[in-house]
Design an enzyme around this catalytic site. Structure first.
Site, mmCIF file in Angstrom:
data_model
loop_
_atom_site.group_PDB
_atom_site.id
_atom_site.type_symbol
_atom_site.label_atom_id
_atom_site.label_comp_id
_atom_site.label_asym_id
_atom_site.label_seq_id
_atom_site.Cartn_x
_atom_site.Cartn_y
_atom_site.Cartn_z
ATOM 1 N N HIS A 1 39.680 -25.196 15.531
ATOM 2 C CA HIS A 1 39.264 -24.618 16.817
ATOM 3 C C HIS A 1 40.424 -24.623 17.806
ATOM 4 C CE1 HIS A 1 36.743 -24.103 20.515
ATOM 5 N NE2 HIS A 1 36.088 -23.309 19.686
ATOM 6 N N CYS A 2 41.230 -25.673 17.785
ATOM 7 C CA CYS A 2 42.347 -25.802 18.727
ATOM 8 C C CYS A 2 43.402 -24.709 18.569
ATOM 9 C CB CYS A 2 43.030 -27.152 18.545
ATOM 10 S SG CYS A 2 42.012 -28.588 18.921
#
Length: 339
Positions: free
Chosen positions: A330-331
């Protein structure tokens, strides 16, 4: 004096991650001295990019001097946009896209200071939001709030989830009260309610981004890190975040169901930054891309995602050379919603 127009007052709202995407944006690893094995990290990034590309288009921001090498790993099906970036966390340096339900789109560019000045330089990354939004040809709203995309989760219906350990931190926004931060998040993301979790002050890379703790996976449903055993390093922190979520209602007044999943506590590594969060996965068109650590929990979490998203294919990608940098899938991704 007329109040300055905001995305919210103009009728825009940040859609949920599960809403249809036009594409995904990523940034190619660049920061020398940060990654123990830069080439292995780049191979991991390419693997994530190719997994996402099976579901939707993807554009990778790459420094001009890295373009040829990146192209050789990414191939012809991933678009490259050259940009003088400093680092490789598109969720945080990149913009937040908003839509108005009428075919219109805008973008929000928050200030970026490398998670409270932890890394230098960061001026190239502070310019990434504008570079992406200009490439996407959408109008830009600039905010003076220092904020990262990993610090918020939205349900697309007016609810914003964030943490008290992050944006109110003096390394981001000294002089800003929590109330002022809340009002700015609502105005910029089109929100009606902000739910504050304690966060995690012991997670020192991001100061406790919400996308490693909890995330909306449907209206009224939040995926959250389970308490873990009593001897888990962050047991009390997990308990505090779960307790803060319990009995919460969303912007529509609905009760919120919590779905708990373990972290990858049994993944073997000596690096204290290692990201063990399965919450830190990415929802894209027709799919969910999640980390694979080679442990029993991989299968358990995959089953949870399959139950939560029966119409999507769950894709597992090993990311040891990304997780060692303190973040996950996600990052390193940022969605561009379809109009």
């Amino acid at each position: 004096m007329a109040e300055q127009q905001s995305p919210k007052s103009a009728g825009f709202r940040m859609p949920a991650e599960w809403a249809p995407h036009l594409r995904t944006w990523m940034m190619w690893p660049t920061r020398e001295g940060f990654w123990p094995d830069m080439e292995e990290t780049r191979r991991n990034y390419a693997a994530v990019a190719h997994a996402i590309r099976e579901f939707e288009p993807l554009t990778m921001l790459v420094r001009p001097e890295d373009a040829a090498a990146a192209k050789s790993l990414l191939g012809s099906d991933i678009e490259i946009l050259t940009s003088p970036i400093d680092d490789s966390w598109a969720r945080d340096a990149g913009p937040c896209f908003l839509t108005n339900g009428k075919g219109g789109r805008v973008g929000v560019s928050f200030g970026f200071n490398a998670w409270g000045g932890k890394y230098q330089p960061f001026d190239g990354d502070d310019a990434v939001s504008d570079a992406i939004l200009n490439a996407a040809e959408v109008p830009i709203f600039h905010s003076s709030l220092i904020a990262e995309g990993g610090g918020v989760s939205v349900d697309g219906e007016g609810t914003i989830l964030t943490t008290g350990s992050c944006f109110p931190n003096a390394n981001r926004n000294p002089g800003w009260s929590r109330d002022r931060i809340e009002q700015e998040l609502k105005a910029m993301l089109g929100g009606d309610k902000v739910i504050w979790l304690p966060g995690n002050a012991e997670e020192t890379e991001t100061d406790g981004h919400v996308d490693g703790i909890a995330t909306f996976v449907a209206p009224g449903v939040v995926l959250i890190e389970a308490e873990g055993p009593a001897d888990h390093d962050w047991h009390s922190i997990n308990v505090a975040n779960i307790t803060a979520m319990e009995n919460q209602t969303d912007a529509k007044g609905r009760g919120i169901t919590l779905v708990k999943i373990p972290d990858a506590a049994s993944a073997v590594t000596s690096d204290p930054r290692f990201c063990r969060s399965y919450v830190n996965s990415y929802i894209c068109n027709g799919g969910v891309v999640m980390p694979e650590y080679g442990i029993r929990e991989d299968g358990l979490v995959r089953e949870v995602f399959q139950e939560l998203f029966p119409g999507r294919r769950v894709s597992l990608v090993p990311i040891p050379a990304i997780a060692i940098g303190g973040g996950g899938i996600h990052c390193i991704t940022q969605q561009e919603p379809a109009a």
